[in-house]
Each structure stands twice: as structure tokens, then as C-alpha cells.
Scaffold this motif. Sequence first.
Motif, PDB file in Angstrom:
ATOM      1  N   ILE A   1       0.843  -1.213   0.000  1.00  0.00           N
ATOM      2  CA  ILE A   1       0.000   0.000   0.000  1.00  0.00           C
ATOM      3  C   ILE A   1       0.871   1.253   0.000  1.00  0.00           C
ATOM      4  CG2 ILE A   1      -1.802   1.287   1.211  1.00  0.00           C
ATOM      5  CD1 ILE A   1      -2.729  -1.417   2.299  1.00  0.00           C
ATOM      6  N   CYS A   2       1.987   1.198   0.737  1.00  0.00           N
ATOM      7  CA  CYS A   2       2.882   2.362   0.736  1.00  0.00           C
ATOM      8  C   CYS A   2       3.347   2.658  -0.688  1.00  0.00           C
ATOM      9  CB  CYS A   2       4.091   2.106   1.633  1.00  0.00           C
ATOM     10  SG  CYS A   2       3.748   2.305   3.380  1.00  0.00           S
ATOM     11  N   ASP A   3       3.717   1.627  -1.431  1.00  0.00           N
ATOM     12  CA  ASP A   3       4.139   1.827  -2.820  1.00  0.00           C
ATOM     13  C   ASP A   3       3.023   2.441  -3.648  1.00  0.00           C
ATOM     14  OD1 ASP A   3       6.706   1.009  -2.644  1.00  0.00           O
ATOM     15  OD2 ASP A   3       6.411  -0.952  -3.593  1.00  0.00           O
ATOM     16  N   LEU A   4       1.825   1.891  -3.467  1.00  0.00           N
ATOM     17  CA  LEU A   4       0.685   2.363  -4.240  1.00  0.00           C
ATOM     18  C   LEU A   4       0.369   3.834  -3.928  1.00  0.00           C
ATOM     19  CD1 LEU A   4      -1.212   0.653  -6.124  1.00  0.00           C
ATOM     20  CD2 LEU A   4      -2.863   0.798  -4.290  1.00  0.00           C
ATOM     21  N   LEU A   5       0.467   4.188  -2.640  1.00  0.00           N
ATOM     22  CA  LEU A   5       0.181   5.569  -2.237  1.00  0.00           C
ATOM     23  C   LEU A   5       1.287   6.518  -2.689  1.00  0.00           C
ATOM     24  CD1 LEU A   5      -1.080   5.137   1.443  1.00  0.00           C
ATOM     25  CD2 LEU A   5      -2.441   5.840  -0.518  1.00  0.00           C
ATOM     26  N   GLY A   6       2.522   5.990  -2.818  1.00  0.00           N
ATOM     27  CA  GLY A   6       3.650   6.847  -3.157  1.00  0.00           C
ATOM     28  C   GLY A   6       4.446   7.268  -1.936  1.00  0.00           C
ATOM     29  N   VAL A   7       4.416   6.464  -0.874  1.00  0.00           N
ATOM     30  CA  VAL A   7       5.268   6.729   0.298  1.00  0.00           C
ATOM     31  C   VAL A   7       6.681   6.254  -0.076  1.00  0.00           C
ATOM     32  CG1 VAL A   7       5.726   6.093   2.702  1.00  0.00           C
ATOM     33  CG2 VAL A   7       3.366   6.385   1.917  1.00  0.00           C
ATOM     34  N   PRO A   8       7.687   7.149  -0.035  1.00  0.00           N
ATOM     35  CA  PRO A   8       9.031   6.736  -0.440  1.00  0.00           C
ATOM     36  C   PRO A   8       9.511   5.531   0.376  1.00  0.00           C
ATOM     37  CG  PRO A   8       8.954   9.094   0.002  1.00  0.00           C
ATOM     38  CD  PRO A   8       7.637   8.532   0.429  1.00  0.00           C
ATOM     39  N   ARG A   9      10.284   4.665  -0.275  1.00  0.00           N
ATOM     40  CA  ARG A   9      10.656   3.407   0.384  1.00  0.00           C
ATOM     41  C   ARG A   9      11.443   3.626   1.670  1.00  0.00           C
ATOM     42  NH1 ARG A   9      11.093  -0.701  -4.653  1.00  0.00           N
ATOM     43  NH2 ARG A   9       8.940  -0.336  -5.270  1.00  0.00           N
ATOM     44  N   GLU A  10      12.224   4.721   1.737  1.00  0.00           N
ATOM     45  CA  GLU A  10      13.003   4.914   2.964  1.00  0.00           C
ATOM     46  C   GLU A  10      12.098   5.266   4.158  1.00  0.00           C
ATOM     47  OE1 GLU A  10      13.432   6.521   0.174  1.00  0.00           O
ATOM     48  OE2 GLU A  10      13.491   8.696   0.430  1.00  0.00           O
ATOM     49  N   ASP A  11      10.842   5.638   3.892  1.00  0.00           N
ATOM     50  CA  ASP A  11       9.924   5.970   5.005  1.00  0.00           C
ATOM     51  C   ASP A  11       8.998   4.795   5.355  1.00  0.00           C
ATOM     52  OD1 ASP A  11      11.007   8.472   4.803  1.00  0.00           O
ATOM     53  OD2 ASP A  11       9.328   9.331   3.686  1.00  0.00           O
ATOM     54  N   GLN A  12       9.053   3.728   4.571  1.00  0.00           N
ATOM     55  CA  GLN A  12       8.028   2.688   4.724  1.00  0.00           C
ATOM     56  C   GLN A  12       8.149   1.901   6.027  1.00  0.00           C
ATOM     57  OE1 GLN A  12       7.640   0.342   1.136  1.00  0.00           O
ATOM     58  NE2 GLN A  12       7.054   2.127  -0.084  1.00  0.00           N
ATOM     59  N   ASP A  13       9.360   1.806   6.583  1.00  0.00           N
ATOM     60  CA  ASP A  13       9.477   1.080   7.850  1.00  0.00           C
ATOM     61  C   ASP A  13       8.822   1.864   8.993  1.00  0.00           C
ATOM     62  OD1 ASP A  13      10.530  -1.300   6.957  1.00  0.00           O
ATOM     63  OD2 ASP A  13      12.573  -0.522   6.952  1.00  0.00           O
ATOM     64  N   ASP A  14       8.814   3.215   8.889  1.00  0.00           N
ATOM     65  CA  ASP A  14       8.087   4.015   9.892  1.00  0.00           C
ATOM     66  C   ASP A  14       6.607   3.661   9.828  1.00  0.00           C
ATOM     67  OD1 ASP A  14      10.280   5.343  10.791  1.00  0.00           O
ATOM     68  OD2 ASP A  14      10.041   7.062   9.443  1.00  0.00           O
ATOM     69  N   PHE A  15       6.086   3.576   8.588  1.00  0.00           N
ATOM     70  CA  PHE A  15       4.672   3.226   8.416  1.00  0.00           C
ATOM     71  C   PHE A  15       4.380   1.861   9.007  1.00  0.00           C
ATOM     72  CE2 PHE A  15       1.510   5.523   5.961  1.00  0.00           C
ATOM     73  CZ  PHE A  15       2.179   6.711   5.792  1.00  0.00           C
ATOM     74  N   ARG A  16       5.321   0.958   8.786  1.00  0.00           N
ATOM     75  CA  ARG A  16       5.143  -0.396   9.305  1.00  0.00           C
ATOM     76  C   ARG A  16       5.038  -0.348  10.842  1.00  0.00           C
ATOM     77  NH1 ARG A  16       8.752  -5.823   8.251  1.00  0.00           N
ATOM     78  NH2 ARG A  16       8.159  -6.726  10.198  1.00  0.00           N
TER      79      ARG A  16
ATOM     80  N   LEU B   1       4.567  18.198  -8.259  1.00  0.00           N
ATOM     81  CA  LEU B   1       3.637  17.532  -9.187  1.00  0.00           C
ATOM     82  C   LEU B   1       3.900  17.971 -10.636  1.00  0.00           C
ATOM     83  CD1 LEU B   1       1.186  15.592  -8.632  1.00  0.00           C
ATOM     84  CD2 LEU B   1      -0.281  17.587  -9.005  1.00  0.00           C
ATOM     85  N   PRO B   2       4.212  17.020 -11.550  1.00  0.00           N
ATOM     86  CA  PRO B   2       4.398  17.419 -12.959  1.00  0.00           C
ATOM     87  C   PRO B   2       3.061  17.840 -13.566  1.00  0.00           C
ATOM     88  CG  PRO B   2       4.631  15.018 -12.699  1.00  0.00           C
ATOM     89  CD  PRO B   2       4.400  15.585 -11.327  1.00  0.00           C
ATOM     90  N   PRO B   3       3.080  18.678 -14.621  1.00  0.00           N
ATOM     91  CA  PRO B   3       1.807  19.174 -15.189  1.00  0.00           C
ATOM     92  C   PRO B   3       0.907  18.058 -15.707  1.00  0.00           C
ATOM     93  CG  PRO B   3       3.738  20.051 -16.400  1.00  0.00           C
ATOM     94  CD  PRO B   3       4.265  19.225 -15.279  1.00  0.00           C
ATOM     95  N   GLU B   4       1.488  17.003 -16.254  1.00  0.00           N
ATOM     96  CA  GLU B   4       0.685  15.881 -16.766  1.00  0.00           C
ATOM     97  C   GLU B   4       1.026  14.615 -15.984  1.00  0.00           C
ATOM     98  OE1 GLU B   4      -1.700  15.982 -18.991  1.00  0.00           O
ATOM     99  OE2 GLU B   4      -1.352  18.145 -19.254  1.00  0.00           O
ATOM    100  N   PRO B   5       0.022  13.731 -15.735  1.00  0.00           N
ATOM    101  CA  PRO B   5       0.345  12.486 -15.017  1.00  0.00           C
ATOM    102  C   PRO B   5       1.250  11.578 -15.848  1.00  0.00           C
ATOM    103  CG  PRO B   5      -1.937  12.460 -15.808  1.00  0.00           C
ATOM    104  CD  PRO B   5      -1.391  13.817 -16.125  1.00  0.00           C
ATOM    105  N   GLY B   6       2.310  11.072 -15.239  1.00  0.00           N
ATOM    106  CA  GLY B   6       3.196  10.124 -15.925  1.00  0.00           C
ATOM    107  C   GLY B   6       2.659   8.710 -15.742  1.00  0.00           C
ATOM    108  N   PRO B   7       3.262   7.721 -16.414  1.00  0.00           N
ATOM    109  CA  PRO B   7       2.795   6.345 -16.237  1.00  0.00           C
ATOM    110  C   PRO B   7       3.025   5.902 -14.798  1.00  0.00           C
ATOM    111  CG  PRO B   7       4.806   6.431 -17.613  1.00  0.00           C
ATOM    112  CD  PRO B   7       4.396   7.842 -17.347  1.00  0.00           C
ATOM    113  N   GLY B   8       2.050   5.209 -14.242  1.00  0.00           N
ATOM    114  CA  GLY B   8       2.188   4.678 -12.883  1.00  0.00           C
ATOM    115  C   GLY B   8       2.214   5.751 -11.802  1.00  0.00           C
TER     116      GLY B   8
END
Length: 447
Positions: free
Chosen positions: A171-186, A225-232
Amino acid sequence: MSGHRPAPAHRPAPGDRTSDGPVPELFTWEFASDPYPAYAWLREHAPVHRTRLPSGVEAWLVTRYADAKQALADPRLSKNPAHHDEPAHAKGKTGIPGERKAELMTHLLNIDPPDHTRLRRLVSKAFTPRRVAEFAPRVQELADDLIGRFAATGSADLIHEFAFPLPIYAICDLLGVPREDQDDFRDWAGMMIRHGGGPRGGVARSVKKMRGYLADLIHRKRAALPPEPGPGEDLVSGLIRASDHGEHLTENEVAAMAFILLFAGFETTVNLIGNGVYALLTHPEQRTRLQTSLAAGERGLLETGVEELLRYDGPVEMATWRFATRPLTVGGQDVAAGDPVLVVLAAADRDPERFTEPDTLDLARRDSQHLGYGHGIHYCLGAPLARLEGQTALATLLTRLPDLAFAADPAELRWRGGLIMRGLRTLPVSFTPFASSTDNVASSTQK
Ligand code: HEM
């Protein structure tokens, strides 16, 4: 469906008796380890039953499939806790959402149309089945990496070492939580599901930290945020984009949405994996059947099997709170305005009026239309992701650990005993150890 059972004519008094005798004890430890006999009794004798919950709050339990389905879709049953007419609510600590005025609590599961319609439409735009499908390789990588961590030891607690981290990182990946912060979320999420088992004030502190983190993340993502959504493009960016395009999503709504996605998608998936493995290990013939079909490269039994595991012993025992906005009848029972109603999905999904041999686990069962993901406008938004995670997790475990076995007496395992969720505290297993060629999960969570 066949047969018609007479509805109870009177409103049972709060307490533990009906005209059919004493109600089996609910909400004890014994009940938590196997609630199904008690639910069968309620379905038969008191299908819409008023009870006093361990918190002291009185609520109606709805246990028959047909009544459950009707109640889940009934607009007179509101999700907004403001409709609860119970003095105990004001005293706090009832477990009813919204009694603490936390900003993160204004989310999909606590609101009604038109706000619900607007928010659900927005998040559905960002949380598409295509995005979930694109995510399959990452979920497989996570499952492989987590197994790689304990493969050489020949034993593991599958809840803590596999079922718990997998959905958090996903879910962190899907939301866009950077991987270095994901252990805090855990860590925060781990504290939040301990249901009072952690240090005093730990849950409130974790929610506060998560709130602060999400506010900061939203600021950072908005600035970049870039002006247009990129892939993924990640989900938080997608929600910010929607709110910046005049869709009126407040910053608090973006944060609450990220929070509910994490919260609704986390413990549920932990329990889908945990309850699923438990059911397979206690039904060796079904487990062998699934392993044989996976070895032959087939997916069909895996797909019907995960649905059956959701029906047979699903992660969500009761749907979340609903409150009568006006007097109504549920399953022939009068329910007063302000009364809380809890739809017992676990009971409905074992209703013999709806399912043939409901207490039998049959991985090949078809068209079961179980209520494990709910029904109506609040039907699980994350069902495609849950299916992907459940199927990947079980297939990977059974394929890579073919002789997986309990490392403790299954009858001695403790269940969490929460009201809404059903899941094991621990699941000790053993298997033939092997050297894993995959890196451990830390390297794949640190890009
Ligand atoms: C096996 C795993 C899962 C199960 C059994 C499950 C079950 C449910 C159920 C029963 C509901 C309806 C609750 C009610 O009406 O009171 C629900 C709603 C919801 N679920 Fe899931 N869920 C699972 C996984 C997920 C995942 C992975 C996500 C997202 C990442 C998610 C997000 C949501 C959201 C946002 C809602 C609220 C929808 C709304 O109110 O419109 N769920 N889920």
C-alpha cells in the motif's frame, strides 16, 4: 435459496435470553477462536439480535445472508456516527469511529452520500483495476523477498514475518510513500492494530505521527507535481491532481483517504493471508488439491479458492458500524432511530439458506457471492488489490514452502478478539529450510 423462517415478533430485551433460551456467550476468548456455532444459533433463533457489546454499547447483530445483504444496501442505515443515539457514546472508548474528533476519521467508511459519492468517484479514478494489475510484479517481488528472509531458518511466524509486512509495503508503494519511510509506516500500523496491547497512548501517538507524516507528504508531492500524469503515477499524487482540478477535495480529505486506504487495506489483508493459511493447514486434502493445481500451472482453483477462504473464514467478521436514521424493520425486527446495527458477515457467509454445506471448505465452490467484501455503495474499493495480494501470497507460500506445517498446536493459537476484524495473533510454521537466491526485503524497499 429455499424456505422461509418466521421473523421474531418482538424486540428482545437487552441481555442474553430470547424466547428460545439463553443466547450462547458472545465476545469471550472461546468465541473469538470459533464464533461459528454461536452465529449458527443466532441465525436460527435470533437473527436480528440486540446485544450489549464488551464496550457497554448496545447494538443489533444481523446474521442471516438475506437480511445482511439488505441492511448493507439500506440508505436508512447511515455510516455517519453522528446518527448514533446512545449516551454511552459520549463517554468515549466504545470503539465507535468519530468519538474522538480526529481529522483522519472523515473518510469513506464514516460518511454518506453525497459526500461519499464525490470522494468515492475521485479515488476510483486514481485506484483503477489497471493500476492494480500493473502492480502484480511488485507484489510477487515482495512475497519472494519476505520468504527469502526466513527461508534458511526452516521456521517463521507467518503473521509477523510475512502477512503483516506484505500489505504495508504494497500500500505504501501504491500511495507513493518513499521506500526509505516505509518502515516508519510499518511501525505505526503495527501499533495501531495491537488493540490496546501496546504501550499506553501508543495508538493515539501513532495516528498523530501518521497524520503529520501524511500532511508533509501531501505538501511535498503537491510542490513536485508534474503538469501531466506520468505512467504509474502514485495515488496521493492522483488525488492531489484531482483536488487541484476543481474537484473540491480538501487537504484533510486527501490525508483521510490515504489513511483509510492504508487502514482498510492492511489488517484485512494480513488476516486474509493468516486465516487462509490456517484454513489450508487444517484442511490437508484441500491444500493438496491446490498445490497439485498450482504445480500444473493452473490458476482456476487459486482464484475460486481465495474467494472461498473469504467466505469460509474471512478477515472482516462484522461490517463497520451503521446507525438507523429513522425507525425501520430489518429481517422483521423493529429497529429504532439512532440504534447501531452491525452486519455479521461471518455469520451471513455461513447461512445454509444461501450456501450448500456452508461449514465445508470447498476451494472449487463457484459463484458464491459471499459478503466478505461487503455489498452496496461501501463495497470494498480495494477488492482487486486484495485478490491480487491474497492469490500471490498463498500461491508463493505453497509453491516455495511445499511442506509448510504448523509449528504449534492449531487449537492453542490465539485469535485477536476484536469486534470488526477476525485474525490470528501469531501463526508459527515450520518447513524444510533452503538457501534463498533473492535479496532480503530491505533492499527491495530501498530503491
Ligand atoms: C482481503 C482483504 C479485504 C477485505 C476482506 C475487505 C473487506 C471490506 C469490507 C467488508 C468493506 C465494507 C465495509 C462496510 O460496508 O462496512 C470494505 C470497504 C473498503 N475497503 Fe476493503 N477489504 C480488503 C482489502 C482492502 C484493500 C487492500 C483496500 C485498499 C488498499 C481496501 C479498501 C477499502 C475501502 C477504501 C473501503 C471503503 C469503501 C467505501 O466506504 O466506499 N480494502 N472492505
